[in-house]
Design an enzyme around this catalytic site. Structure first.
Site, PDB file in Angstrom:
ATOM      1  CD  GLU A  11     -39.462  85.316  49.310  1.00  0.00           C
ATOM      2  OE1 GLU A  11     -38.398  85.918  49.070  1.00  0.00           O
ATOM      3  OE2 GLU A  11     -40.181  84.823  48.420  1.00  0.00           O
ATOM      4  N   GLY A  77     -32.995  93.547  45.958  1.00  0.00           N
ATOM      5  CA  GLY A  77     -31.851  94.430  46.160  1.00  0.00           C
ATOM      6  C   GLY A  77     -32.211  95.853  45.768  1.00  0.00           C
ATOM      7  CG  MET A 174     -33.611  86.720  40.936  1.00  0.00           C
ATOM      8  SD  MET A 174     -32.556  85.474  41.714  1.00  0.00           S
ATOM      9  CE  MET A 174     -32.284  84.366  40.336  1.00  0.00           C
ATOM     10  CD  GLU A 175     -38.311  85.033  42.288  1.00  0.00           C
ATOM     11  OE1 GLU A 175     -37.325  84.278  42.270  1.00  0.00           O
ATOM     12  OE2 GLU A 175     -38.389  86.054  43.016  1.00  0.00           O
ATOM     13  CG  ASP A 198     -29.154  92.488  48.338  1.00  0.00           C
ATOM     14  OD1 ASP A 198     -28.866  93.076  47.283  1.00  0.00           O
ATOM     15  OD2 ASP A 198     -29.954  91.526  48.386  1.00  0.00           O
TER      16      ASP A 198
END
Length: 230
Positions: A11, A77, A174-175, A198
């Protein structure tokens, strides 16, 4: 100083390649790349996966690099039907979906004894990012909405349904909320940028490896254009 944070090497590696006058400093197991990006002072760092890594990283950026803007780039997602794989989500706000003090009477996602549990992104950064995305990624959709974060990879349709019903999130990852909370506490404008890899359902484990690289390209294009405009 513009701070750019990514969870994974994929990233931020392309962004680092575009930097000049780079000096690398290592703190808390993280490599902070300090230099110029589009001619402006910037620091780029891979924080690692999860909220603890992200929060530590953001605090270092505040304390040691005196960041005056934070942008967190990465993948997520989708939680909404209209948000397709490859699209970009810009955070209107963020929260932690796995914060659970319901046993004490708090609603899901509420952080006890804090004045807010929902952290609002900077309006100017949202506007700049939206315009930049339409310029460099004209083939995809760009959406502004809530980013929900937790230390979980969401790949279950029932969990996805719960996230939508409880938080009306646009995407899950998640962050972001940890970085947002640190930015909020340090009074630093922030934005969470997420490219969709996704659908956060039973197909997620299959879709993620296939679309991860494509999603990262979209977010990198956007970040580089934002650096030009800021």
């Amino acid at each position: 100083m513009l701070a750019i944070i990514g969870a994974m090497d994929e990233e931020v590696s392309k962004i680092k390649e575009c930097m000049t006058d780079t000096v690398i400093e290592r703190k808390a197991g993280m490599d902070f790349y300090c230099g110029k990006l589009a001619g402006k002072d910037a620091v780029v760092v891979r924080c690692g996966i999860g909220k603890v890594n992200a929060g530590i990283c953001a605090q270092i950026l505040a304390d040691c690099y005196h960041a005056d803007r934070m942008i967190n780039t990465g993948i997520a997602g989708s939680l909404q039907n209209q948000i397709d794989i490859g699209d970009i989500v810009l955070s209107s706000d963020t929260l932690q979906h796995d914060m659970d003090a319901t046993g004490f009477g708090y609603a899901p996602g509420v952080i006890p004894r804090m004045e807010t549990s929902v952290f609002k992104a900077d309006e100017k950064l949202i506007r700049v990012a939206e315009a930049a995305c339409r310029k460099v990624n004209p083939e995809i959709g760009v959406h502004v909405g809530r980013v929900v974060s937790g230390d979980q990879f969401i790949s279950d349709k029932n969990k996805k349904k719960w996230l939508i019903e409880n938080f009306n999130g646009f995407c899950c990852e998640m962050e972001g909320a940890a970085i947002a909370q640190a930015a909020y506490l340090n009074e630093i404008p922030f934005l969470i940028v997420r490219a969709i890899s996704d659908k956060a359902d039973d197909s997620a484990s299959v879709d993620y490896p296939e679309f991860e690289a494509k999603a990262i390209i979209h977010s990198v294009n956007l970040i580089l254009e934002m650096a030009q405009q800021l």
